[in-house]
Scaffold this active site. Structure first.
Site, PDB file in Angstrom:
ATOM      1  N   LYS A  73       0.836  -1.200   0.000  1.00  0.00           N
ATOM      2  CA  LYS A  73       0.000   0.000   0.000  1.00  0.00           C
ATOM      3  C   LYS A  73       0.870   1.249   0.000  1.00  0.00           C
ATOM      4  CE  LYS A  73      -3.914   2.008   2.543  1.00  0.00           C
ATOM      5  NZ  LYS A  73      -4.845   1.823   3.674  1.00  0.00           N
ATOM      6  N   SER A 148      -9.423   2.935   2.741  1.00  0.00           N
ATOM      7  CA  SER A 148      -8.349   3.482   1.937  1.00  0.00           C
ATOM      8  C   SER A 148      -7.463   2.427   1.272  1.00  0.00           C
ATOM      9  CB  SER A 148      -7.467   4.378   2.810  1.00  0.00           C
ATOM     10  OG  SER A 148      -6.835   3.618   3.827  1.00  0.00           O
ATOM     11  N   SER A 172     -10.661   0.860   6.791  1.00  0.00           N
ATOM     12  CA  SER A 172      -9.973   0.973   5.506  1.00  0.00           C
ATOM     13  C   SER A 172      -9.562  -0.339   4.864  1.00  0.00           C
ATOM     14  CB  SER A 172      -8.723   1.857   5.654  1.00  0.00           C
ATOM     15  OG  SER A 172      -9.097   3.195   5.861  1.00  0.00           O
TER      16      SER A 172
END
Length: 463
Positions: A73, A148, A172
């Site tokens: 990520k 996210s 997220s």
């Protein structure tokens, strides 16, 4: 095709010599990214890593995912690789050092194919960074992959990665899992180290895992979990591997359930209600006792959470002269955070922890807790975002995901499971949470649910 195999099946093929790490990397590198999964691909670095693995040979203590590709990520600094944190303010940022999660993944023999997409500083529950196209669910590319960890989820759901780490401060990991039809696990607070930066003083955020199956998700948790010297807090060590926990009988469990939203007063879509009711019936059919309980965290706890969230946004440094590149939502949240005094921030953390303690006490008699993951099916791209009115943007996010942040506040492990699809083919997740440090029980019941209602053969268009 190789991507039809689960991550564990791919790891087993590497172990037996049926496929090499480089062959896996080449297979995934050749697949087109039509879902906005990656901000910065790192195919050459992945090839180099895969070649080194082959040259060095499989270690005696290699885990079951050794040689299996993944992604990182874009919130995690990675040495020598552009790391934007989803922000145009960092569009040319190349760190000198990697954080602990990146080093852990590399040491586990998992080549990274790139930096998976995230919104600016990982704040919104949708992934629409200004440095890359929106991350979308492969089930309907007009709709968000969530956020996210939207890029990571989109990549796994579209068959661009077999498994991927994410991070979760308010939902997220579980929000993208629901939007993309995946298993998304937020572990217990302190289960995965935040070394070396320890950037979250509130304890809300933690790395976690995304996969197509419960077992894949558990195997990646085995890679990431563990205490590091210097950690300010940590979860107790499990009794065995998290993967092994998936093969245990959970026994007869007390399941608490509620559907009233926690952090926003909002309607719940009929599809989310159907998913929750279906999961309740499934758990009861498996021999568990399912009971309705009052909402364990009152709506007024939202104010303390929002204070902490805004301060966390304000803590994200911005390179001098680049403040104008920030999104309106980020500037608005950071402004709120900077207006909070030190004592006010400390008081908000205290209030949040007292609400958490009361919720943990209320739920202590129960083994797991069942809620929907999201209040509705995946939103259209741009539907939640409102650059002209950041306050409305934030309100829409709370209405979209009104349960997930409760378990960040309490620190409980929670998993979203893809148990329902709408009539037009959109995935709808349901969420199970367990007592702190009881990931093994959570994985055992999640694996039991998956065995009773398997989903791995459901594949999106274009798979």
């Amino acid at each position: 095709m190789l991507h039809d195999l689960t991550a564990l099946e791919q790891g087993d093929a590497v172990r037996t010599g049926d496929v090499s790490p480089l062959e896996l990397v080449e297979h995934y590198a050749g697949r087109a990214d039509r879902v906005g999964a990656f901000i910065t691909p790192t195919h050459e670095q992945a090839r180099d890593h895969a070649r080194r693995l082959t040259e060095q040979g499989r270690p005696a203590d290699a885990g079951p995912l050794w040689g299996v590709p993944t992604g990182i990520k874009d919130l995690h600094p990675t040495a020598g690789v552009r790391t934007t944190f989803g922000s145009a303010a960092y569009d040319d940022h190349v760190p000198d050092a990697s954080d602990d999660l990146v080093l852990t993944v590399e040491a586990a023999g998992m080549p990274s194919l790139g930096k998976t997409s995230t919104p600016e500083f990982g704040s919104p529950c949708y992934t629409e960074p200004d440095v890359a196209p929106p991350a979308v669910t492969p089930w309907d590319p007009t709709r968000t992959a969530g956020g996210s960890s939207g890029g990571a989820a989109a990549a796994v759901a579209a068959g661009l990665l077999p498994v991927a780490p994410g991070s979760d401060g308010g939902g997220s990991i579980r929000t993208p899992a629901s939007c993309c039809g995946l298993v998304g696990l937020k572990p217990t607070r302190g289960r995965i180290s935040g070394a070396p930066n320890y950037g979250d003083p509130t304890g809300l955020a933690t790395p976690g895992t995304l996969g197509r199956t419960v077992r894949d998700t558990a195997a990646l948790l085995d890679v990431l979990a563990g205490r590091r010297v210097g950690d300010p807090y940590w979860a107790p060590a499990p009794s065995g591997s998290f993967l092994d926990a998936c093969d245990r009988e959970p026994g007869r469990l007390r399941v608490a359930r509620f559907i009233t939203p926690v952090i926003a007063e909002t309607d719940v879509h009929a599809a989310s209600v159907a998913a929750w009711e279906g999961a309740s019936r499934l758990l009861a059919s498996l021999g568990h006792d399912v009971e309705d309980v009052p909402v364990p965290i009152p709506l007024e706890a939202t104010a303390a959470f929002e204070t902490c969230w805004s301060v966390l946004t304000a803590l994200s440094p911005v390179p001098p002269g680049r403040e104008d590149r920030l999104r309106p939502l980020t500037r608005w949240l950071a402004g709120l955070g900077r207006a909070v005094s030190g004592p006010e921030f400390a008081l908000a953390i205290g209030r949040m922890r007292r609400h958490a303690a009361a919720a943990l006490a209320a739920l202590a008699p129960y083994d797991v807790v069942l809620t929907p993951t999201l209040a509705r099916p995946p939103a259209l791209v741009g539907e939640l975002r409102d650059d002209a009115d950041p306050a409305r943007d934030f309100a829409r996010q709370k209405e979209f995901t009104p349960w997930t942040s409760a378990w960040n506040v309490t620190g409980m492990p929670a998993v979203s499971l893809p148990l329902h699809w709408t009539d037009d083919g959109l995935p709808i997740g349901v969420m199970l949470a367990a007592r702190p440090a009881e990931e093994e029980l959570l994985l055992a019941v999640a694996a039991q649910v998956e065995a009773a209602a398997p989903w791995v053969d459901r594949r999106p268009p274009g798979w």
